[in-house]
Design a protein around this motif. Structure first.
Motif, PDB file in Angstrom:
ATOM      1  N   ASP A 236       0.837  -1.202   0.000  1.00 38.08           N
ATOM      2  CA  ASP A 236       0.000   0.000   0.000  1.00 38.08           C
ATOM      3  C   ASP A 236       0.872   1.253   0.000  1.00 38.08           C
ATOM      4  O   ASP A 236       1.572   1.533   0.974  1.00 38.08           O
ATOM      5  CB  ASP A 236      -0.911  -0.021   1.231  1.00 38.08           C
ATOM      6  CG  ASP A 236      -1.960   1.079   1.188  1.00 38.08           C
ATOM      7  OD1 ASP A 236      -1.701   2.127   0.556  1.00 38.08           O
ATOM      8  OD2 ASP A 236      -3.033   0.898   1.775  1.00 38.08           O
ATOM      9  N   THR A 237       0.803   2.019  -1.100  1.00 37.54           N
ATOM     10  CA  THR A 237       1.620   3.226  -1.229  1.00 37.54           C
ATOM     11  C   THR A 237       1.311   4.241  -0.142  1.00 37.54           C
ATOM     12  O   THR A 237       2.228   4.872   0.412  1.00 37.54           O
ATOM     13  CB  THR A 237       1.407   3.855  -2.616  1.00 37.54           C
ATOM     14  OG1 THR A 237       2.036   3.031  -3.603  1.00 37.54           O
ATOM     15  CG2 THR A 237       2.035   5.236  -2.688  1.00 37.54           C
ATOM     16  N   GLU A 238       0.030   4.419   0.185  1.00 40.11           N
ATOM     17  CA  GLU A 238      -0.319   5.412   1.211  1.00 40.11           C
ATOM     18  C   GLU A 238       0.221   5.009   2.575  1.00 40.11           C
ATOM     19  O   GLU A 238       0.740   5.847   3.323  1.00 40.11           O
ATOM     20  CB  GLU A 238      -1.830   5.610   1.283  1.00 40.11           C
ATOM     21  CG  GLU A 238      -2.220   6.725   2.253  1.00 40.11           C
ATOM     22  CD  GLU A 238      -3.696   7.082   2.201  1.00 40.11           C
ATOM     23  OE1 GLU A 238      -4.226   7.481   3.264  1.00 40.11           O
ATOM     24  OE2 GLU A 238      -4.301   6.960   1.132  1.00 40.11           O
ATOM     25  N   ALA A 239       0.142   3.708   2.902  1.00 38.37           N
ATOM     26  CA  ALA A 239       0.663   3.229   4.182  1.00 38.37           C
ATOM     27  C   ALA A 239       2.180   3.403   4.238  1.00 38.37           C
ATOM     28  O   ALA A 239       2.733   3.825   5.258  1.00 38.37           O
ATOM     29  CB  ALA A 239       0.289   1.766   4.379  1.00 38.37           C
ATOM     30  N   LEU A 240       2.851   3.105   3.119  1.00 39.71           N
ATOM     31  CA  LEU A 240       4.300   3.278   3.047  1.00 39.71           C
ATOM     32  C   LEU A 240       4.678   4.748   3.212  1.00 39.71           C
ATOM     33  O   LEU A 240       5.643   5.089   3.893  1.00 39.71           O
ATOM     34  CB  LEU A 240       4.827   2.738   1.712  1.00 39.71           C
ATOM     35  CG  LEU A 240       4.873   1.221   1.563  1.00 39.71           C
ATOM     36  CD1 LEU A 240       5.009   0.835   0.091  1.00 39.71           C
ATOM     37  CD2 LEU A 240       6.021   0.633   2.361  1.00 39.71           C
ATOM     38  N   THR A 241       3.890   5.623   2.581  1.00 41.49           N
ATOM     39  CA  THR A 241       4.150   7.060   2.662  1.00 41.49           C
ATOM     40  C   THR A 241       3.983   7.572   4.082  1.00 41.49           C
ATOM     41  O   THR A 241       4.824   8.316   4.599  1.00 41.49           O
ATOM     42  CB  THR A 241       3.207   7.827   1.716  1.00 41.49           C
ATOM     43  OG1 THR A 241       3.432   7.396   0.373  1.00 41.49           O
ATOM     44  CG2 THR A 241       3.443   9.326   1.808  1.00 41.49           C
ATOM     45  N   ARG A 242       2.902   7.183   4.728  1.00 43.40           N
ATOM     46  CA  ARG A 242       2.614   7.672   6.076  1.00 43.40           C
ATOM     47  C   ARG A 242       3.651   7.198   7.094  1.00 43.40           C
ATOM     48  O   ARG A 242       3.990   7.923   8.041  1.00 43.40           O
ATOM     49  CB  ARG A 242       1.210   7.236   6.517  1.00 43.40           C
ATOM     50  CG  ARG A 242       0.078   7.935   5.764  1.00 43.40           C
ATOM     51  CD  ARG A 242      -1.268   7.553   6.336  1.00 43.40           C
ATOM     52  NE  ARG A 242      -2.373   8.162   5.621  1.00 43.40           N
ATOM     53  CZ  ARG A 242      -2.815   9.411   5.817  1.00 43.40           C
ATOM     54  NH1 ARG A 242      -2.218  10.174   6.727  1.00 43.40           N
ATOM     55  NH2 ARG A 242      -3.831   9.883   5.119  1.00 43.40           N
ATOM     56  N   LYS A 243       4.162   5.988   6.916  1.00 38.93           N
ATOM     57  CA  LYS A 243       5.102   5.409   7.875  1.00 38.93           C
ATOM     58  C   LYS A 243       6.555   5.792   7.596  1.00 38.93           C
ATOM     59  O   LYS A 243       7.419   5.666   8.473  1.00 38.93           O
ATOM     60  CB  LYS A 243       4.978   3.883   7.857  1.00 38.93           C
ATOM     61  CG  LYS A 243       3.690   3.352   8.472  1.00 38.93           C
ATOM     62  CD  LYS A 243       3.743   3.425   9.989  1.00 38.93           C
ATOM     63  CE  LYS A 243       2.562   2.716  10.635  1.00 38.93           C
ATOM     64  NZ  LYS A 243       2.650   2.732  12.111  1.00 38.93           N
ATOM     65  N   ALA A 244       6.845   6.247   6.384  1.00 45.40           N
ATOM     66  CA  ALA A 244       8.220   6.568   6.007  1.00 45.40           C
ATOM     67  C   ALA A 244       8.728   7.803   6.732  1.00 45.40           C
ATOM     68  O   ALA A 244       7.959   8.685   7.124  1.00 45.40           O
ATOM     69  CB  ALA A 244       8.301   6.780   4.495  1.00 45.40           C
ATOM     70  N   LEU A 245      10.047   7.879   6.919  1.00 38.42           N
ATOM     71  CA  LEU A 245      10.667   9.083   7.472  1.00 38.42           C
ATOM     72  C   LEU A 245      10.487  10.237   6.497  1.00 38.42           C
ATOM     73  O   LEU A 245      10.234  11.369   6.893  1.00 38.42           O
ATOM     74  CB  LEU A 245      12.151   8.829   7.728  1.00 38.42           C
ATOM     75  CG  LEU A 245      12.460   7.786   8.812  1.00 38.42           C
ATOM     76  CD1 LEU A 245      13.939   7.447   8.812  1.00 38.42           C
ATOM     77  CD2 LEU A 245      12.036   8.293  10.187  1.00 38.42           C
ATOM     78  N   PHE A 246      10.648   9.948   5.217  1.00 44.99           N
ATOM     79  CA  PHE A 246      10.315  10.871   4.134  1.00 44.99           C
ATOM     80  C   PHE A 246      10.204  10.067   2.856  1.00 44.99           C
ATOM     81  O   PHE A 246      10.571   8.879   2.813  1.00 44.99           O
ATOM     82  CB  PHE A 246      11.336  12.010   4.002  1.00 44.99           C
ATOM     83  CG  PHE A 246      12.749  11.583   3.679  1.00 44.99           C
ATOM     84  CD1 PHE A 246      13.165  11.364   2.371  1.00 44.99           C
ATOM     85  CD2 PHE A 246      13.690  11.446   4.697  1.00 44.99           C
ATOM     86  CE1 PHE A 246      14.464  10.988   2.071  1.00 44.99           C
ATOM     87  CE2 PHE A 246      14.999  11.074   4.412  1.00 44.99           C
ATOM     88  CZ  PHE A 246      15.389  10.843   3.100  1.00 44.99           C
ATOM     89  N   VAL A 247       9.684  10.682   1.831  1.00 40.44           N
ATOM     90  CA  VAL A 247       9.537  10.026   0.523  1.00 40.44           C
ATOM     91  C   VAL A 247      10.576  10.606  -0.431  1.00 40.44           C
ATOM     92  O   VAL A 247      10.784  11.819  -0.464  1.00 40.44           O
ATOM     93  CB  VAL A 247       8.114  10.235  -0.041  1.00 40.44           C
ATOM     94  CG1 VAL A 247       8.024   9.769  -1.493  1.00 40.44           C
ATOM     95  CG2 VAL A 247       7.101   9.489   0.817  1.00 40.44           C
ATOM     96  N   ALA A 248      11.242   9.742  -1.173  1.00 36.36           N
ATOM     97  CA  ALA A 248      12.230  10.168  -2.169  1.00 36.36           C
ATOM     98  C   ALA A 248      11.748   9.758  -3.548  1.00 36.36           C
ATOM     99  O   ALA A 248      11.211   8.661  -3.729  1.00 36.36           O
ATOM    100  CB  ALA A 248      13.596   9.542  -1.875  1.00 36.36           C
ATOM    101  N   THR A 249      11.919  10.634  -4.517  1.00 41.83           N
ATOM    102  CA  THR A 249      11.492  10.345  -5.883  1.00 41.83           C
ATOM    103  C   THR A 249      12.301  11.184  -6.856  1.00 41.83           C
ATOM    104  O   THR A 249      12.885  12.205  -6.466  1.00 41.83           O
ATOM    105  CB  THR A 249       9.985  10.631  -6.057  1.00 41.83           C
ATOM    106  OG1 THR A 249       9.586  10.336  -7.401  1.00 41.83           O
ATOM    107  CG2 THR A 249       9.666  12.090  -5.782  1.00 41.83           C
ATOM    108  N   VAL A 250      12.348  10.744  -8.098  1.00 44.39           N
ATOM    109  CA  VAL A 250      13.006  11.562  -9.112  1.00 44.39           C
ATOM    110  C   VAL A 250      12.130  12.781  -9.390  1.00 44.39           C
ATOM    111  O   VAL A 250      12.531  13.919  -9.132  1.00 44.39           O
ATOM    112  CB  VAL A 250      13.270  10.752 -10.401  1.00 44.39           C
ATOM    113  CG1 VAL A 250      13.923  11.636 -11.464  1.00 44.39           C
ATOM    114  CG2 VAL A 250      14.180   9.560 -10.103  1.00 44.39           C
TER     115      VAL A 250
END
Length: 357
Positions: A236-250
């Motif tokens: 689940d992208t939203e769950a990963l986003t909420r739990k992450a320290l921050f999100v990294a992307t190009v």
């Protein structure tokens, strides 16, 4: 020269580079994800640079609309019953044999082994992830076999991690506005160097990705980054986003979605939202703690969004986005957009994205 999207294919990239070389005036327009709004710019490198351009002071907070990512409608964020070989799969396999390797017709044992491998792949992925629905090639076969190895990964979302979803390739988000980080592994390699040893990088493959740019070398380089954990397709992208320290992307849309969830973002390329609060542009001097602490405030995000919308233009220049506009009137849209394009070309109207001189 007028482009109706950021140049990212072969022909338009060549025309863009020739125009730059000959100092021919360039105007680029590109549809935004927001209903009836499009952006403009002169140089690809300016994409996302608007915060320092001239805008009126907005005291009213602009409500940020929820994105309608219609092109991801068939993608799900949960595990479900595994898929199975279907008519499209067999049809695409027949096309591959007919056009690429007709001699396989006389090798029934080898063909049966391919079908067995295809069946095993389908059993590994959820039903919505149909690997060969539109295309079959032996490279795709090898790619999905390798990808299937990660479907049983057990995720612990309580550990310290950074979330890095991979954009699809080839695509504008990497090919054109990714800059040097069109090589996504370079972004991951550099990201790993600024993280503490106890912080993992959870990498998720794009659900529409195929074997292009995902050969053996890709996974070999990925395996050499010790902090990387490749997550299942149904994570689940939203769950990963909420739990992450921050999100990294190009430059991915996930960065914008993360900001809207109050999560700080690290970008490597020219993302359209890179001037927003909460966003850190990567450099080799980037500090892990500062990235984590750069959490966007809802009010600041709304005010900056208002500035962006003020710099955007009203209209639809990409037919695919008509569905986002209620009571769309094609004739009225065409007249309005033509006038805006004329003003942009003649420099009577400022572009959305530009470096402040």
């Amino acid at each position: 020269v007028l482009f109706f999207n950021i140049p990212h294919l072969a022909y338009d990239t060549i025309i863009y580079q020739i125009a730059q070389s000959l100092k021919i005036e360039i105007t680029i327009v590109t549809q935004s994800l927001f209903p009836n709004k499009f952006f403009s710019l002169r140089n690809i490198e300016n994409y996302g640079e608007f915060y320092n351009t001239k805008v009126s002071i907005r005291k009213k907070i602009q409500k940020i609309p929820k994105l309608d990512l219609f092109y991801m409608n068939k993608v799900k964020q949960k595990a479900e019953k595994s898929g199975r070989v279907n008519f499209k799969t067999i049809f695409n396999l027949i096309l591959f044999i007919f056009f690429k390797n007709p001699r396989l017709i006389f090798r029934p044992i080898y063909l049966s082994k391919i079908l067995a491998r295809i069946h095993k792949i389908y059993k590994s992925f959820p039903k919505w992830r149909d690997p060969f629905a539109s295309f079959f090639h032996v490279n795709e076969l090898a790619y999905f076999e390798h990808l299937a190895e990660f479907e049983s990964t057990n995720l612990d979302l309580n550990q310290r991690f950074v979330y890095f979803p991979l954009p699809m390739q080839p695509e504008m988000t990497t090919s054109a506005i990714g800059g040097a980080y069109r090589d996504q592994l370079l972004a991951l390699e550099n990201l790993s160097k600024i993280l503490p040893k106890d912080v993992k990088i959870f990498v998720k493959e794009n659900p529409k990705q195929g074997s292009f740019a995902r050969g053996p070398l890709f996974f070999h380089r990925l395996s050499r980054i010790e902090s990387v954990t490749f997550v299942p397709s149904f994570a689940d992208t939203e769950a990963l986003t909420r739990k992450a320290l921050f999100v990294a992307t190009v430059t991915g849309t996930v960065g914008w979605e993360s900001l809207c969830l109050g999560k700080s973002v690290l970008v490597f390329g020219h993302a359209w939202y890179k001037d927003f609060p909460g966003v850190t542009e990567f450099s080799k001097l980037s500090c892990f703690e500062k990235i984590v602490d750069n959490v966007p405030k809802k009010r600041d995000l709304s005010l900056t969004f208002g500035q962006l919308i003020e710099k955007a233009h009203e209209g639809v220049i990409d037919r695919a986005y008509i569905r986002l506009v209620e009571n769309y009137d094609a004739e009225a849209n065409n007249i309005s957009v033509a006038k805006i394009l004329q003003d942009l070309i003649l420099k009577k109207k400022e572009v959305t994205f530009a470096t402040l001189k």
